[in-house]
Design a protein around this motif. Sequence first.
Motif, PDB file in Angstrom:
ATOM      1  N   VAL A   1       0.864  -1.179   0.000  1.00 28.37           N
ATOM      2  CA  VAL A   1       0.000   0.000   0.000  1.00 28.37           C
ATOM      3  C   VAL A   1       0.906   1.236   0.000  1.00 28.37           C
ATOM      4  O   VAL A   1       1.550   1.523   1.016  1.00 28.37           O
ATOM      5  CB  VAL A   1      -0.929   0.034   1.226  1.00 28.37           C
ATOM      6  N   PRO A   2       0.994   1.979  -1.113  1.00 23.43           N
ATOM      7  CA  PRO A   2       1.778   3.224  -1.097  1.00 23.43           C
ATOM      8  C   PRO A   2       1.193   4.202  -0.083  1.00 23.43           C
ATOM      9  O   PRO A   2      -0.017   4.381   0.002  1.00 23.43           O
ATOM     10  CB  PRO A   2       1.631   3.750  -2.525  1.00 23.43           C
ATOM     11  N   CYS A   3       2.060   4.837   0.702  1.00 21.50           N
ATOM     12  CA  CYS A   3       1.576   5.708   1.779  1.00 21.50           C
ATOM     13  C   CYS A   3       2.614   6.796   2.065  1.00 21.50           C
ATOM     14  O   CYS A   3       3.570   6.567   2.811  1.00 21.50           O
ATOM     15  CB  CYS A   3       1.297   4.883   3.035  1.00 21.50           C
ATOM     16  N   PRO A   4       2.419   7.998   1.507  1.00 23.41           N
ATOM     17  CA  PRO A   4       3.385   9.076   1.749  1.00 23.41           C
ATOM     18  C   PRO A   4       3.318   9.651   3.157  1.00 23.41           C
ATOM     19  O   PRO A   4       4.162  10.465   3.518  1.00 23.41           O
ATOM     20  CB  PRO A   4       2.982  10.135   0.706  1.00 23.41           C
ATOM     21  N   ASP A   5       2.343   9.219   3.968  1.00 26.04           N
ATOM     22  CA  ASP A   5       2.187   9.773   5.323  1.00 26.04           C
ATOM     23  C   ASP A   5       3.130   9.150   6.342  1.00 26.04           C
ATOM     24  O   ASP A   5       3.117   9.552   7.512  1.00 26.04           O
ATOM     25  CB  ASP A   5       0.748   9.596   5.803  1.00 26.04           C
ATOM     26  N   ILE A   6       3.898   8.143   5.953  1.00 26.58           N
ATOM     27  CA  ILE A   6       4.832   7.523   6.888  1.00 26.58           C
ATOM     28  C   ILE A   6       6.252   7.758   6.389  1.00 26.58           C
ATOM     29  O   ILE A   6       6.473   7.957   5.189  1.00 26.58           O
ATOM     30  CB  ILE A   6       4.557   6.012   7.065  1.00 26.58           C
ATOM     31  N   PRO A   7       7.249   7.722   7.288  1.00 26.20           N
ATOM     32  CA  PRO A   7       8.618   8.032   6.865  1.00 26.20           C
ATOM     33  C   PRO A   7       9.325   6.887   6.140  1.00 26.20           C
ATOM     34  O   PRO A   7      10.199   7.135   5.307  1.00 26.20           O
ATOM     35  CB  PRO A   7       9.328   8.376   8.179  1.00 26.20           C
TER      36      PRO A   7
ATOM     37  N   VAL B   1       4.162   1.720   2.393  1.00 28.29           N
ATOM     38  CA  VAL B   1       5.480   2.087   1.897  1.00 28.29           C
ATOM     39  C   VAL B   1       5.512   3.561   1.528  1.00 28.29           C
ATOM     40  O   VAL B   1       4.639   4.044   0.793  1.00 28.29           O
ATOM     41  CB  VAL B   1       5.848   1.231   0.664  1.00 28.29           C
ATOM     42  N   SER B   2       6.519   4.258   2.032  1.00 29.47           N
ATOM     43  CA  SER B   2       6.735   5.651   1.665  1.00 29.47           C
ATOM     44  C   SER B   2       7.463   5.716   0.323  1.00 29.47           C
ATOM     45  O   SER B   2       8.574   5.165   0.193  1.00 29.47           O
ATOM     46  CB  SER B   2       7.562   6.357   2.742  1.00 29.47           C
ATOM     47  N   PRO B   3       6.879   6.378  -0.687  1.00 30.41           N
ATOM     48  CA  PRO B   3       7.575   6.501  -1.978  1.00 30.41           C
ATOM     49  C   PRO B   3       8.935   7.178  -1.841  1.00 30.41           C
ATOM     50  O   PRO B   3       9.907   6.758  -2.493  1.00 30.41           O
ATOM     51  CB  PRO B   3       6.602   7.342  -2.821  1.00 30.41           C
TER      52      PRO B   3
END
Length: 397
Positions: A37-43, A55-57
Amino acid sequence: MTAPRGPVNMTKLLAARYRAASDRPYLASALYALSVVPCPDIPTMAVDRHWRCYVSPAFVDATPVEELAGVWMHEAAHLLRDHHGRADRLPAADQRDRYRVNVAQDCEINDDLLADGLRLPDGRVEPRHFGLPDGQIFETYLGQLPPHVRRHDCGSGAHGRPGPWELGGSGSVGPAPLGEVEAQALRRQTAEAMRAHQRGRGTLPAGWRRWAEEVLEPTVDWRQALTGAVREAAAWAGGAVDYTYRRPSRRTPALRGVVLPSLRRPLPRVAVVVDTSGSMGDAELAAALGEVTGVLREVGVRGNRVTVLACDADVHAVSRVTATEQITLGGGGGTDMRVGIDAALAAPDRPSIVVVLTDGLTPWPDETPCCRLIAALIGPAAPQPPRWVETVRVPTG
């Protein structure tokens, strides 16, 4: 809620997972069970308890494939080791401090990964950063960490508390959650693959070896098992009722000239037969004896209702005790626990429960005695008693 999605370099991310599965094939099933699951909200990267990997891109772009492979294994380890399930069993105060729990869990995982020669990104957590030794489980680390530790959040698949960026359970948008039955099957499959790897002369870090052994041959806390057996037997014996004329029934005044007995619920009498033959270890024997006497005190069986008999091939000492330190053990010769059991049952105050502490290298009575018989077997190689003996195994070492 639906996690925000952003562009992620899937080619690089999946190449890292392929490398992790190729380098450590016993982890392949678990690694490929994780959905992305792509997720830019995590580091960096995180997992939920449903085996979805967030996963943070930006993290994928900035991290070499070799280190990404290590992070894949790190996140899979949280789920394989059932960190969220174990966190759910922590005291409430510890559960609320999710970050501290997460750091303790990272210490449990990362020392194994690093010992296995894997690369992890800078900023990783290691036990040595807190002056702690390698090789401990996270529950042990948790009590030794400084308060208010704050590091990366690995998600509900680690500490058990869902983050705001996580998807929901069944019926939510995104990859389907993995059920607990499937998760347990994955854990067992992975543990069997680790065992096969070792049989092929491969090596495993100590933490993974311990985990695989526990999954394939789960152990029961002998103290808990012994406590449960003694408590249940005491409740069974204490539940027996008998009639007594010492305290007439309250209905007696209504019947002129007739005295009715009342029912009484006697406290059980307990005999503890201790194997003092030369093959017994002092430390395990003392621990088991302490547990038995402690449980008996808790359920109200104490004083002259507890008899301890020291026995090898003969009975050397019989004493009534209220504390472990009052017990004097003798003997040291051969082993025949039948002598101690017979002596206990021949006493004027016959016990309703007999607890035998032994290494099992003894003959047993030919038939079931007229009492509850519990054997606490000291040592892993102790022979199995007859089926009618309630058995608890006490490991050595």
